[in-house]
Write an enzyme that holds these catalytic residues in place. Structure first.
Site, short mmCIF file in Angstrom:
data_model
loop_
_atom_site.label_atom_id
_atom_site.label_comp_id
_atom_site.label_asym_id
_atom_site.label_seq_id
_atom_site.Cartn_x
_atom_site.Cartn_y
_atom_site.Cartn_z
N LYS A 147 49.59 11.19 87.12
CA LYS A 147 50.32 9.89 87.49
C LYS A 147 50.29 10.16 89.10
CE LYS A 147 50.38 9.01 82.95
NZ LYS A 147 51.35 9.27 81.35
N GLN B 192 57.69 9.39 79.09
CA GLN B 192 57.02 10.57 79.20
C GLN B 192 56.76 10.51 77.66
OE1 GLN B 192 53.98 10.97 80.70
NE2 GLN B 192 53.53 12.27 78.52
N ASP C 81 54.10 0.11 80.62
CA ASP C 81 53.53 1.12 79.17
C ASP C 81 53.29 -0.07 77.98
OD1 ASP C 81 53.01 3.99 78.85
OD2 ASP C 81 55.27 4.59 78.77
#
Length: 356
Positions: free
Chosen positions: A116, A160, A183
């Site tokens: 990412k 994460q 997210d």
């Protein structure tokens, strides 16, 4: 970043020219509405109804299935994002910023984060990383997230997952500001996704990438029978909600479902993400169905250089003989999901700067 008791903050602001920066900075092309058309539910007694025309039609008819390759689509999306970021820099002298939070030293988590970060660097998104030890306290992690919430240079916060077991994952995700929740897991964003007519700040990246692929390949969703295998908050639940927003008839198959293969075999569109290699076999699939395999599983393979290979939830060798279109694993949905994270971060920055 200023101090505190939390450990290991690594700042990383990317100032180098984006890899896509030399491309045109003209206005981006129009893309299909990921949330789908907001149409009223009107029941009629006739069997005929007026529906939007499909922009494409897949047919099994004995031919080899179409391979839905996500890599060129991901590149196209990143090209567009890089152009928009360059235009933003030129016009107002600002760029998007993404904060990444990593707890512990899981090898797979670090690998995903590095992928990412490289994608952010290519399009010109600045990044800052906070690394905490696996035994950090919940209050230390909440403090990190709160600092990023208040930082005006941060437009997206990415925590994460999974987190160590002693940390309350739901609590952490709820503390992330809904306006920086790239997210899309905050209850406000998930709730607005579930309610027809409402707009979440962000759509979760994996389901957004799934719909992007279906739309890009001209797969008709409207009125189609769809089965989602798995009901995780990351993929299964939000993709089911998103397919409903596109007026598909959606069934969810989970570990307690009786006769899952019978239910799945009636679907025009099958999306799977349960983490079981080759769960979905050829006899589970309707001839001509479209399959989006979002499973990522490591399977032992002595012939591989690493001793394993990556496979999905669907038995690819069997499915390709039955379906009309299918995503490969790897290389199908994965690249597009990362592009969706970049897209969400860009949209957040635009909203913060009032940039159109």
């Amino acid at each position: 970043m200023r101090g505190g008791n939390w450990v290991g903050v690594v700042g990383r602001r990317l100032r180098k020219q984006a890899s896509y920066g030399s491309h045109s900075t003209s206005s981006p092309p129009e893309y299909p509405n990921i949330l789908g058309p907001n149409l009223p539910d009107v029941w009629t007694s006739t069997t005929q109804s007026h529906r939007p025309q499909s922009s494409g039609n897949f047919s099994a008819s004995g031919n080899t299935a179409t391979i839905i390759d996500g890599k060129p689509i991901a590149e196209e999306i990143k090209f567009r994002i890089a152009g928009e970021i360059q235009r933003m820099k030129t016009t107002i002298g600002k760029s998007p910023g993404l904060a990444v939070v990593l707890v512990g030293q899981r090898r797979d988590s670090k690998t995903y984060i590095n992928i990412k970060l490289r994608a952010c660097e290519k399009v010109g998104i600045a990044t800052v990383i906070a690394e905490l030890p696996e035994n950090c306290t919940e209050s230390e992690l909440l403090d990190v997230v709160s600092r990023f919430n208040e930082d005006p240079s941060v437009h997206g916060i990415f925590v994460q997952l999974p987190l160590p077991q002693h940390l309350d994952e739901e609590k952490i995700m709820t503390v992330v500001s809904p306006e920086k929740d790239v997210d899309g897991f905050h209850p406000l964003n998930m709730g607005n996704l579930a309610i027809k007519g409402r707009q979440p700040f962000f759509i979760p990246c994996a389901p957004k990438g799934c719909i992007e692929l279906l739309l890009k390949f001209g797969v008709e969703i409207f009125g189609k029978r769809s089965v989602v295998i798995g009901r995780s908050k990351i993929v299964g639940l939000p993709i089911a909600l998103l397919l409903q927003r596109h007026h598909a008839t959606v069934s969810t198959v989970h570990s307690f479902t009786k006769n899952p293969e019978q239910i799945t075999s009636q679907a025009d569109i099958v999306v799977s993400d349960v983490g079981i290699p080759n769960l979905v076999q050829g006899n589970w699939l309707k001839p001509g169905a479209v399959v989006i395999d979002m499973g990522t599983n490591l399977v032992k393979d002595p012939s591989s250089r690493h001793g394993f290979r990556v496979t999905g939830d669907v038995c690819y060798e069997e499915a390709i003989k039955v379906v009309s279109a299918i995503t490969p694993v790897p290389g199908g949905v994965g690249p597009v999901i990362i592009s969706m994270l970049l897209s969400n971060t860009l949209e957040s920055a635009k909203r913060a700067f009032g940039f159109t």
